[in-house]
Structures are given as structure tokens and as C-alpha cells.
Design a protein around this motif. Structure first.
Motif, PDB file in Angstrom:
ATOM      1  N   LYS A 166     -17.018 -22.801 -36.842  1.00 29.54           N
ATOM      2  CA  LYS A 166     -17.606 -23.078 -36.007  1.00 29.54           C
ATOM      3  C   LYS A 166     -18.655 -21.696 -35.186  1.00 29.54           C
ATOM      4  O   LYS A 166     -18.888 -20.504 -34.936  1.00 29.54           O
ATOM      5  CB  LYS A 166     -16.864 -22.455 -33.894  1.00 29.54           C
ATOM      6  CG  LYS A 166     -16.482 -24.258 -34.107  1.00 29.54           C
ATOM      7  CD  LYS A 166     -15.308 -24.085 -33.433  1.00 29.54           C
ATOM      8  CE  LYS A 166     -14.604 -26.125 -33.461  1.00 29.54           C
ATOM      9  NZ  LYS A 166     -14.986 -26.534 -34.489  1.00 29.54           N
ATOM     10  N   ALA A 167     -19.686 -21.230 -35.883  1.00 33.12           N
ATOM     11  CA  ALA A 167     -20.454 -19.524 -36.503  1.00 33.12           C
ATOM     12  C   ALA A 167     -20.959 -19.735 -36.768  1.00 33.12           C
ATOM     13  O   ALA A 167     -22.418 -18.762 -37.120  1.00 33.12           O
ATOM     14  CB  ALA A 167     -18.855 -18.457 -37.374  1.00 33.12           C
ATOM     15  N   GLU A 168     -22.082 -21.478 -36.759  1.00 30.10           N
ATOM     16  CA  GLU A 168     -23.525 -21.405 -37.329  1.00 30.10           C
ATOM     17  C   GLU A 168     -24.557 -20.712 -36.850  1.00 30.10           C
ATOM     18  O   GLU A 168     -25.371 -20.151 -37.747  1.00 30.10           O
ATOM     19  CB  GLU A 168     -23.367 -22.872 -37.644  1.00 30.10           C
ATOM     20  CG  GLU A 168     -24.830 -23.150 -37.617  1.00 30.10           C
ATOM     21  CD  GLU A 168     -25.275 -24.928 -37.714  1.00 30.10           C
ATOM     22  OE1 GLU A 168     -26.093 -25.200 -38.813  1.00 30.10           O
ATOM     23  OE2 GLU A 168     -24.583 -25.469 -37.057  1.00 30.10           O
ATOM     24  N   GLY A 169     -23.949 -20.573 -35.924  1.00 31.07           N
ATOM     25  CA  GLY A 169     -25.545 -18.751 -35.092  1.00 31.07           C
ATOM     26  C   GLY A 169     -25.210 -17.696 -35.392  1.00 31.07           C
ATOM     27  O   GLY A 169     -26.119 -16.813 -35.862  1.00 31.07           O
ATOM     28  N   ALA A 170     -23.598 -17.478 -36.740  1.00 31.87           N
ATOM     29  CA  ALA A 170     -24.141 -16.185 -37.481  1.00 31.87           C
ATOM     30  C   ALA A 170     -24.638 -16.161 -38.276  1.00 31.87           C
ATOM     31  O   ALA A 170     -24.963 -15.286 -38.724  1.00 31.87           O
ATOM     32  CB  ALA A 170     -22.180 -15.594 -37.775  1.00 31.87           C
TER      33      ALA A 170
ATOM     34  N   MET B   5     -38.243 -21.265 -54.409  1.00 35.94           N
ATOM     35  CA  MET B   5     -37.233 -21.348 -53.157  1.00 35.94           C
ATOM     36  C   MET B   5     -36.298 -22.274 -52.704  1.00 35.94           C
ATOM     37  O   MET B   5     -35.406 -22.274 -51.642  1.00 35.94           O
ATOM     38  CB  MET B   5     -38.456 -21.845 -52.134  1.00 35.94           C
ATOM     39  CG  MET B   5     -39.365 -19.869 -51.376  1.00 35.94           C
ATOM     40  SD  MET B   5     -37.907 -19.050 -50.495  1.00 35.94           S
ATOM     41  CE  MET B   5     -37.472 -18.990 -49.019  1.00 35.94           C
ATOM     42  N   ASP B   6     -36.874 -24.114 -53.518  1.00 38.63           N
ATOM     43  CA  ASP B   6     -35.427 -24.516 -53.229  1.00 38.63           C
ATOM     44  C   ASP B   6     -33.856 -24.270 -53.252  1.00 38.63           C
ATOM     45  O   ASP B   6     -33.127 -24.989 -53.023  1.00 38.63           O
ATOM     46  CB  ASP B   6     -35.731 -24.816 -54.236  1.00 38.63           C
ATOM     47  CG  ASP B   6     -36.881 -26.694 -54.060  1.00 38.63           C
ATOM     48  OD1 ASP B   6     -37.684 -26.709 -53.291  1.00 38.63           O
ATOM     49  OD2 ASP B   6     -37.752 -26.469 -54.999  1.00 38.63           O
ATOM     50  N   ALA B   7     -33.859 -23.354 -54.173  1.00 37.34           N
ATOM     51  CA  ALA B   7     -32.213 -22.620 -54.607  1.00 37.34           C
ATOM     52  C   ALA B   7     -31.575 -22.110 -53.487  1.00 37.34           C
ATOM     53  O   ALA B   7     -30.934 -21.652 -52.705  1.00 37.34           O
ATOM     54  CB  ALA B   7     -31.804 -21.929 -56.138  1.00 37.34           C
ATOM     55  N   PHE B   8     -32.803 -21.162 -52.779  1.00 40.67           N
ATOM     56  CA  PHE B   8     -32.492 -20.300 -51.898  1.00 40.67           C
ATOM     57  C   PHE B   8     -32.447 -21.251 -50.989  1.00 40.67           C
ATOM     58  O   PHE B   8     -30.996 -21.114 -50.360  1.00 40.67           O
ATOM     59  CB  PHE B   8     -33.656 -20.149 -51.409  1.00 40.67           C
ATOM     60  CG  PHE B   8     -34.004 -18.965 -49.844  1.00 40.67           C
ATOM     61  CD1 PHE B   8     -33.214 -17.415 -49.716  1.00 40.67           C
ATOM     62  CD2 PHE B   8     -33.688 -19.603 -48.706  1.00 40.67           C
ATOM     63  CE1 PHE B   8     -32.782 -16.917 -48.743  1.00 40.67           C
ATOM     64  CE2 PHE B   8     -34.415 -18.566 -47.300  1.00 40.67           C
ATOM     65  CZ  PHE B   8     -33.342 -17.287 -47.303  1.00 40.67           C
ATOM     66  N   ASN B   9     -32.669 -22.464 -50.719  1.00 38.27           N
ATOM     67  CA  ASN B   9     -32.318 -23.357 -49.320  1.00 38.27           C
ATOM     68  C   ASN B   9     -30.967 -23.964 -48.921  1.00 38.27           C
ATOM     69  O   ASN B   9     -30.281 -24.381 -48.438  1.00 38.27           O
ATOM     70  CB  ASN B   9     -34.420 -24.580 -49.204  1.00 38.27           C
ATOM     71  CG  ASN B   9     -35.215 -23.688 -48.537  1.00 38.27           C
ATOM     72  OD1 ASN B   9     -35.182 -22.380 -47.377  1.00 38.27           O
ATOM     73  ND2 ASN B   9     -36.476 -24.218 -48.865  1.00 38.27           N
ATOM     74  N   GLN B  10     -30.904 -24.751 -50.490  1.00 37.09           N
ATOM     75  CA  GLN B  10     -30.078 -25.276 -51.223  1.00 37.09           C
ATOM     76  C   GLN B  10     -28.335 -24.449 -50.881  1.00 37.09           C
ATOM     77  O   GLN B  10     -27.598 -24.360 -50.093  1.00 37.09           O
ATOM     78  CB  GLN B  10     -29.651 -25.654 -52.551  1.00 37.09           C
ATOM     79  CG  GLN B  10     -30.319 -26.741 -52.773  1.00 37.09           C
ATOM     80  CD  GLN B  10     -30.975 -26.895 -54.401  1.00 37.09           C
ATOM     81  OE1 GLN B  10     -30.522 -26.718 -55.450  1.00 37.09           O
ATOM     82  NE2 GLN B  10     -31.457 -28.191 -54.734  1.00 37.09           N
ATOM     83  N   THR B  11     -28.674 -23.408 -50.852  1.00 36.59           N
ATOM     84  CA  THR B  11     -27.666 -21.831 -51.091  1.00 36.59           C
ATOM     85  C   THR B  11     -27.620 -21.943 -49.491  1.00 36.59           C
ATOM     86  O   THR B  11     -26.826 -21.772 -49.007  1.00 36.59           O
ATOM     87  CB  THR B  11     -27.948 -20.499 -51.449  1.00 36.59           C
ATOM     88  OG1 THR B  11     -27.759 -20.873 -52.960  1.00 36.59           O
ATOM     89  CG2 THR B  11     -26.770 -19.193 -51.461  1.00 36.59           C
TER      90      THR B  11
ATOM     91  N   ALA C 112     -22.867 -24.779 -43.951  1.00 34.29           N
ATOM     92  CA  ALA C 112     -22.020 -25.957 -43.264  1.00 34.29           C
ATOM     93  C   ALA C 112     -20.152 -24.657 -43.537  1.00 34.29           C
ATOM     94  O   ALA C 112     -19.278 -25.432 -43.210  1.00 34.29           O
ATOM     95  CB  ALA C 112     -21.570 -26.265 -45.346  1.00 34.29           C
ATOM     96  N   VAL C 113     -20.304 -23.628 -44.593  1.00 39.82           N
ATOM     97  CA  VAL C 113     -19.416 -23.196 -44.807  1.00 39.82           C
ATOM     98  C   VAL C 113     -19.294 -22.432 -42.895  1.00 39.82           C
ATOM     99  O   VAL C 113     -17.789 -22.223 -42.179  1.00 39.82           O
ATOM    100  CB  VAL C 113     -18.763 -22.147 -45.608  1.00 39.82           C
ATOM    101  CG1 VAL C 113     -18.283 -21.386 -45.122  1.00 39.82           C
ATOM    102  CG2 VAL C 113     -18.769 -22.986 -47.211  1.00 39.82           C
ATOM    103  N   TYR C 114     -19.910 -22.190 -42.264  1.00 42.23           N
ATOM    104  CA  TYR C 114     -20.135 -21.141 -41.160  1.00 42.23           C
ATOM    105  C   TYR C 114     -19.915 -22.652 -39.840  1.00 42.23           C
ATOM    106  O   TYR C 114     -19.154 -21.471 -39.533  1.00 42.23           O
ATOM    107  CB  TYR C 114     -21.415 -20.873 -40.794  1.00 42.23           C
ATOM    108  CG  TYR C 114     -21.853 -18.879 -41.212  1.00 42.23           C
ATOM    109  CD1 TYR C 114     -21.852 -18.102 -40.780  1.00 42.23           C
ATOM    110  CD2 TYR C 114     -21.925 -18.911 -43.450  1.00 42.23           C
ATOM    111  CE1 TYR C 114     -22.052 -16.956 -41.328  1.00 42.23           C
ATOM    112  CE2 TYR C 114     -21.835 -18.028 -43.817  1.00 42.23           C
ATOM    113  CZ  TYR C 114     -22.022 -16.552 -42.880  1.00 42.23           C
ATOM    114  OH  TYR C 114     -22.196 -15.273 -42.907  1.00 42.23           O
TER     115      TYR C 114
END
Length: 84
Positions: free
Chosen positions: A19-23, A1-7, A13-15
Motif C-alpha cells: 500500500k505504498a504505490e505513491g512512494a 526504455m522498454d526494460a525500464f518501464n517493465q521494471t 506491483a510490489v509497492y
């Protein structure tokens, strides 16, 4: 799960830049990396919302034609030729 969480953190950060972090939505299901109904349902819901504007959970799916495992072949070259 570490790799998943890092991804997910990198994706967040990109979202955030857009301004679309909620998406950003993720789904974690029990089991190994496989194509199961449990993982497909949240994906269907995502596509419904993002492409059709329908924000509703998908709770079941109809029959799914799954190809025979021997027909699922990947090659490092990207070729899908079945020369044997």
C-alpha cells in the motif's frame, strides 16, 4: 526504455502490495547510463524525503569529487584486488 518501464511496472506491483504505490518515484534524464547531476538531484530528493521526512526538491549540488575512470574497476568475481 522498454526494460525500464517493465521494471517500474514490477516495482509498482510490489509497492502496491505494501500500500505504498505513491512512494515509488522514478527519474529519466537525457543521455546514456551515467552518473550526472541531472540524475543525482532526484535521488538526493528521494533520500531527503524517505530518510529525513523533508519533501523538497534539490535543485543544485556542490562540487563532486569524481574518481578517475581508470580507478573504477569491477570484476565478475566481486573481488576488487588490483593485482596487475
Amino acid at each position: 526504455m522498454d526494460a525500464f518501464n517493465q521494471t517500474v511496472d514490477k516495482m509498482r506491483a510490489v509497492y502496491r502490495l505494501y500500500k505504498a504505490e505513491g512512494a515509488l518515484r522514478t527519474a529519466v534524464t537525457p543521455g546514456e547510463h551515467s552518473d550526472t547531476e541531472a540524475i543525482r538531484l532526484p535521488v538526493y530528493s528521494f533520500f531527503l524525503k524517505e530518510f529525513l521526512g523533508v519533501d523538497t526538491p534539490v535543485v543544485s549540488e556542490g562540487p563532486v569529487d569524481e574518481p578517475e575512470p581508470r580507478t573504477l574497476v569491477c570484476f565478475a568475481t566481486g573481488s576488487h584486488s588490483m593485482k596487475c
